[in-house]
Design a protein around this motif. Structure first.
Motif, PDB file in Angstrom:
ATOM      1  N   THR A 244       1.814   9.702  -5.703  1.00  0.00           N
ATOM      2  CA  THR A 244       2.375  11.027  -5.456  1.00  0.00           C
ATOM      3  C   THR A 244       3.426  11.374  -6.503  1.00  0.00           C
TER       4      THR A 244
ATOM      5  N   ILE B 278       0.825  -1.212   0.000  1.00  0.00           N
ATOM      6  CA  ILE B 278       0.000   0.000   0.000  1.00  0.00           C
ATOM      7  C   ILE B 278       0.861   1.263   0.000  1.00  0.00           C
ATOM      8  N   ALA B 279       1.873   1.277   0.869  1.00  0.00           N
ATOM      9  CA  ALA B 279       2.698   2.491   0.974  1.00  0.00           C
ATOM     10  C   ALA B 279       3.368   2.790  -0.360  1.00  0.00           C
ATOM     11  N   GLU B 280       3.782   1.755  -1.038  1.00  0.00           N
ATOM     12  CA  GLU B 280       4.454   1.984  -2.328  1.00  0.00           C
ATOM     13  C   GLU B 280       3.495   2.551  -3.367  1.00  0.00           C
TER      14      GLU B 280
ATOM     15  N   ARG C 145       0.897   4.427  -2.668  1.00  0.00           N
ATOM     16  CA  ARG C 145       0.718   5.835  -2.279  1.00  0.00           C
ATOM     17  C   ARG C 145       1.890   6.687  -2.793  1.00  0.00           C
ATOM     18  N   ALA C 146       3.077   6.155  -2.598  1.00  0.00           N
ATOM     19  CA  ALA C 146       4.259   6.896  -3.042  1.00  0.00           C
ATOM     20  C   ALA C 146       4.250   7.067  -4.555  1.00  0.00           C
TER      21      ALA C 146
END
Lengths: 705, 370
Positions: free
Chosen positions: A118, A110-112, A114-115
């Motif tokens: 962005t 998930i974090a990747e 999001r990154a």
């Protein structure tokens, strides 16, 4: 999730589930609205968003990979049949970056994602991620946060996350539903917990999860609510429910509750369930449960058998505790003590049972003849645990077997552990009195007279001689705290292991032959009935002769012999011949109890007694004379008194020991040795050995080093 | 660097006359005790080079956005996440900022009160191995979010910053004898929690963050916290060693003492206080000169020092610690940063973080030292 969301809100109300959609009780946070699921005939809801995306892109390879992944996660799931008709949504242009994001989504990164979003927006401010992807991300993050919060008991966070992400609350995420239900329970909203389970049982189809739901309910809901949920059990279909284990558990709980509460009775059906559960396994838990049920429901024989079974099944400390309790309940104190001793170190409860059992063993009336080893092993445990009741029991045991010095030590020890313990002070007072230890006795009385009526009574008896204490209500329920009445003597053993091995200290203790003290054969019924009635001191002069006689015996049982003398006096004055005889007998015993031998002899003469009683009284008087003489070192008189006594009754072993020591003190070592050898043959080898050793030591002085 | 109680017995540190000295110092410095007197707030953005940042990021931040404290069993904590966000912002690395924020939000910001659980251990289950918060971590996270939200015009960050700022004010501001202070955590440090409570940690006052968070949660007395932080610092530096202990009991307000159960040391926590002061524009505290004398002029260097005896327990030689004294001597005396410092060699998370924060400050405020 997009698939599901459309149909949601409708089913909610029809399930009676609307309460969930209203405000939650705490802090005005809105409670999560559980998304209504598709009807229960449909397969579980699976997040197909990535799959649909890949299909819309015509990316067959990724579609297949995603289908494989979802199948692994949801074995009952089958892929939608309409994939080939896609794209269904707005026409999208093939975008490799979005492909990559969905691929990352499949890997739960998930974090990747999001990154990456962005990053893409930085280079292309016009670009917007697909709405489906954003929803999927939000949901995945919400799920993770909710699980983390739940794992850390942050229940309000669980509920607020669920409120913000209602799409989580579907049958795809039964684990999330369970956690939300738990959060409701942990924030005192049990009805909402029940609603969540109701929702789940109404909508979700996986039988393992349905059973799991009831298991959760068992841990969080009152039994009645769990019972109500059982009605959702599906009997038929391809995947029917089997909630029988829940029913069994409910039955087991009812038995469990009743197993420690004798006011609750378990139904025969419930007991049968637990018996069945106990039989079908080698696990001891249910046998122990049944054992406690039997124990607390007046069936200690059965309890004993059950605990035995449980012990055979390695039931451990809990079974052992029950076994010891049952033995005690069956008055099998000797076995109980021996058994509990072996288990005393296994758990605090086992130690407690051991102390209780040992106390019960020692507190029996009449005092039992105990193996010295038993007493010897009780002593260190009581001492180590500073167990006041146990010290008291050792005190009374010593007292009731005529070992007053030891008794006093135990009572004083109990007092040193619990300074405000009146029963111990009372025991110490009586023991000091028996030892004619005026200083010690007065010290106790000074300290306790204002706090304990019965200690004051004992003191007043001594100070005023035959004057009865003023009539006033007792401030203490004396009867309940009274030691066992003096009882037929069992020639005592050393209850309190002496460190002075060579010094025959037990001999310096009075070992009264008291088969005849205080428990006359006559009128047992009236005395036992009166026992409770004489705790309050009364002036016997107002009583009838018969009532005074009853009072006298009652006071004897309470070990208040000087008051008893007053009562017997009243009975002698006004009573019939039989009453007078009885009263004179009682009065004699009372004086003997107080070591007032001369008075006893006089009292014995006040009224003619039967030959049997005459012999009994004379024997007792002579024994007391001998003991008094022994205490005062007049050993010739000891021999004379005992000689006279032995002409009317056979000599008891403990008096033989006294005679032996008197010979010893007089330097008549041969006579002493003969006596001690005779004692040894009767089985009292400890006492005899001490004497024999002393004699041999005297005859052959210690080796010179 | 999170330091937990070590069980070293407390030693008396205060001279009987300390109270008088404090009163005097407090008065003398009163004019500096609000942030309105400070210089312009830091912009931060663009103050860390991509080379330095990549060296840091690749070493201490994983793909899930977790900032790893490699000197403490590879755990993570709210402080590290906050520093990570702030440094990513300084480096202009929005994707990494987003990653760190995702991890922080989903893994740590789970407390019912809206604060972050402070400790996350990959080998524990659940991973949050201590649910308590650490207020400096919360402040750093909120501060970084607020700065990023404003600079990048991202309302999600600003809203999250505001939520945390309010939660800090609500849960971690304390008041005793009319003065505000910052509790180190929600549990364990208050008046009721320990015989010598309240206990504070002056290095939890991230001064530069206070005006920013005050704007987001104006209903709380941030100004009071700022003022009292400086006042406590002046008071705690009047002892013989002229250094504050990391953990201070403020139960007796006029005579603070090293807290029970903690080493009476100016240690890993407190050594960042001068950096925080300089970053907040507070350069004229007399104590900074004293510390500078100790660190640079006397050549003692940055060290863990027993505040009672003044003895040095541990000299700290990592580049990041040395950067602290270099920054101080630059700010106070205009002394250039030695060339050897300019090459970033990250080894351990904490000093590496201090290094970047120092260099970021120098780049923005003291470029003449470079």
């Amino acid at each position: 999730m997009p698939v599901i969301r459309g149909t949601i809100a409708i089913a909610v109300a029809s399930l009676g589930f609307a309460a969930l959609a209203q405000q939650a009780g705490d802090g005005g946070h809105p409670a999560p609205t559980l998304a209504a699921a598709t009807p229960s005939t449909l397969p579980p809801q699976v997040d197909e968003s990535a799959l649909r995306y890949f299909a819309s892109q015509g990316d067959t390879r990724r579609v297949e990979a995603e289908i494989a992944r979802l199948r692994a996660l949801y074995p009952n799931w089958s892929p939608p049949t309409d994939l080939s008709q896609l794209p269904a949504g707005p026409i999208t242009i093939k975008d490799p970056e979005v492909d990559r994001l969905w691929a990352l989504y499949g890997e739960n990164k998930i974090a990747e994602i999001r990154a990456a979003i962005t990053e893409r927006q930085a280079s292309d401010p016009q670009w917007k991620p697909p709405a489906d992807l954003l929803t999927a991300l939000d949901t995945a993050e919400a799920r993770r946060r909710l699980i983390n919060a739940s794992d850390n008991a942050q229940w309000r966070t669980v509920l607020s996350v669920a409120t913000e992400a209602p799409s989580l609350l579907t049958c795809t995420n039964v684990d999330v539903l369970w956690r939300v239900a738990e959060a409701f329970a942990k924030t005192n909203q049990q009805n909402r917990t029940r609603d969540a389970y109701t929702y789940l049982l109404t909508n979700c189809t996986n039988s393992a999860e349905r059973l799991g739901t009831l298991q959760k309910a068992l841990t969080l809901l009152p039994e009645q609510q769990v019972t109500d949920l059982l009605r959702f059990e599906r009997k038929g279909g391809s995947d029917p429910d089997d909630f029988s284990s829940i029913r069994d558990d409910l039955a087991r709980r009812r038995v469990e509750r009743a197993s420690t509460d004798n006011k609750l009775t378990a139904s025969a059906d419930d007991l049968a369930v637990v018996e069945r559960l106990a039989e079908g396994t080698s696990e001891p838990g249910n046998v122990i449960l049944l054992g406690y049920y039997a124990y607390h429901h007046k069936n200690s024989e059965k309890a004993l058998a059950l605990f035995k079974t449980a012990l055979d099944r390695d039931g451990g400390a809990k079974a052992a505790e029950g076994y010891a309790l049952s033995l005690r309940d069956l008055n099998r104190f000797v076995e109980a003590e021996a058994f509990a001793y072996e288990w005393r170190d296994k758990a605090p409860e086992n130690l407690k049972v051991y102390l209780d059992v040992a106390t019960a063993l020692l507190s029996q009336d009449p005092p039992p003849r105990l193996d010295p080893q038993v007493v010897a092993r009780v002593v260190p445990v009581v001492t180590q645990q500073r167990f006041v009741d146990g010290a008291q029991a050792l005190g009374w045991y010593s007292y009731n077997t005529g070992q007053f010095r030891t008794a006093r030590e135990w009572f004083q020890r109990a007092l040193s552990w619990k300074a405000d313990d009146e029963p111990s002070a009372y025991g110490a007072a009586l023991a000091s009195q028996r030892l004619n230890d005026r200083v010690g006795f007065n010290a106790i009385v000074t300290q306790w007279r204002s706090r304990s009526q019965r200690i004051a009574d004992v003191a007043d008896g001594i100070n005023r001689g035959r004057t009865p204490p003023p009539a006033q209500p007792s401030t203490l329920p004396s009867a309940a705290m009274t030691p066992a009445a003096p009882a037929p003597v069992v020639p005592p053993r050393t209850a309190y292991a002496s460190s002075q091995a060579t010094e025959p200290r037990v001999i310096y203790e009075e070992r009264l032959p008291r088969a005849d003290l205080g428990a006359p054969p006559a009128q047992p019924a009236s005395r036992s009935g009166a026992r409770r009635n004489c705790a309050v001191t009364r002036n016997p002069s107002s009583l009838s002769a018969d009532a005074a006689l009853t009072l006298g015996w009652c006071l004897m049982e309470l070990n208040r012999p000087l008051e008893a003398v007053t009562a017997f006096d009243r009975a002698i004055k006004g009573g019939s011949d039989q009453t007078r005889e009885e009263a004179a007998y009682g009065k004699t015993l009372a004086y003997l109890r107080k070591d007032l031998t001369a008075e006893a002899a006089l009292a014995a003469a006040e009224s003619p007694q039967t030959a049997q009683r005459r012999t009994e009284l004379d024997a007792t008087i002579l024994a007391q004379r001998a003991l008094a003489a022994f205490r005062e070192g007049r050993y010739v008189e000891v021999i004379l008194a005992l000689g006279e006594r032995s002409r009317i009754v056979p000599e008891q072993t403990d008096l033989m020991v006294i005679r032996g020591w008197s010979y010893y003190k007089l330097g008549r070592y041969d006579d002493a040795e003969k006596i001690f050898l005779a004692v040894q043959r009767t089985g009292y080898s400890d006492d005899a050995n001490v004497g024999l050793n002393a004699v041999r030591e005297a005859v052959r002085p210690s080796r010179q080093y | 660097m999170i330091k937990r109680p070590t069980g070293i017995p407390r030693l008396l540190s205060c001279l009987a006359v300390a109270g008088l000295v404090i009163a005097f110092c407090t008065l003398a410095d009163a004019r500096r005790t609000t942030w309105s007197a400070t210089v312009n707030p830091l912009k931060i953005a663009g103050t860390i080079s991509s080379v330095d940042w990549n060296a840091y990021r690749s070493r201490f931040i994983d793909e899930s956005g977790r900032v790893i404290d490699n000197a403490n069993g590879n755990i993570s904590h709210s402080e590290g996440q906050g520093y990570g966000l702030l440094l990513a912002f300084a480096a202009g690395d929005r994707p990494t900022f987003e990653k760190i924020w995702t991890f922080t939000r989903t893994e740590l910001l789970i407390r019912d009160d809206g604060l972050a659980a402070w400790k996350w251990d990959p080998s524990a289950k659940p991973r949050v191995s201590d649910r308590n918060n650490a207020s400096d971590g919360d402040i750093l996270i909120a501060y970084a979010l607020a700065k990023a939200g404003a600079a990048w015009k991202d309302a999600r960050y600003t809203a999250a910053a505001q939520k945390i700022a309010k939660a800090i004010g609500k849960n971690n501001f304390g008041r005793s004898a009319g003065t505000m202070f910052l509790l180190p955590a929600t549990k364990g440090f208050g008046t009721e929690d320990r015989p010598d409570g309240p206990v504070v940690n002056l290095s939890y006052w991230v001064f530069e963050a206070i005006p920013v968070l005050a704007a987001l949660a104006p209903e709380y007395d941030w100004n009071g916290v700022w003022k009292n932080g400086l006042s406590l610092l002046q008071q705690a530096t009047t002892g013989r060693a002229r250094l504050p202990a990391d953990w201070l009991s403020i139960r007796t307000r006029l005579q603070t003492q090293p807290a029970e159960g903690f080493a009476p040391e100016f240690g890993y926590n407190s050594l960042r206080i001068p950096l925080y002061l300089l970053r907040a524009g507070v350069t004229d505290l007399e104590w900074l000169r004293t510390l500078n004398q100790r660190w640079s002029v006397n050549n003692e260097g940055v060290a863990v020092i027993n505040v009672v005896t003044g003895q040095v327990r541990d000299k700290l030689t990592d580049q990041g610690y040395a950067a602290l004294s270099a920054t101080l001597v630059c700010a106070l005396d205009g002394q250039p940063i030695p060339g050897a410092f300019k090459m970033f060699e990250p080894k351990l998370y904490y000093p590496s973080t201090l290094y970047l924060l120092s260099m970021s400050l120098i780049a923005e405020k003291y470029p003449q030292c470079l």
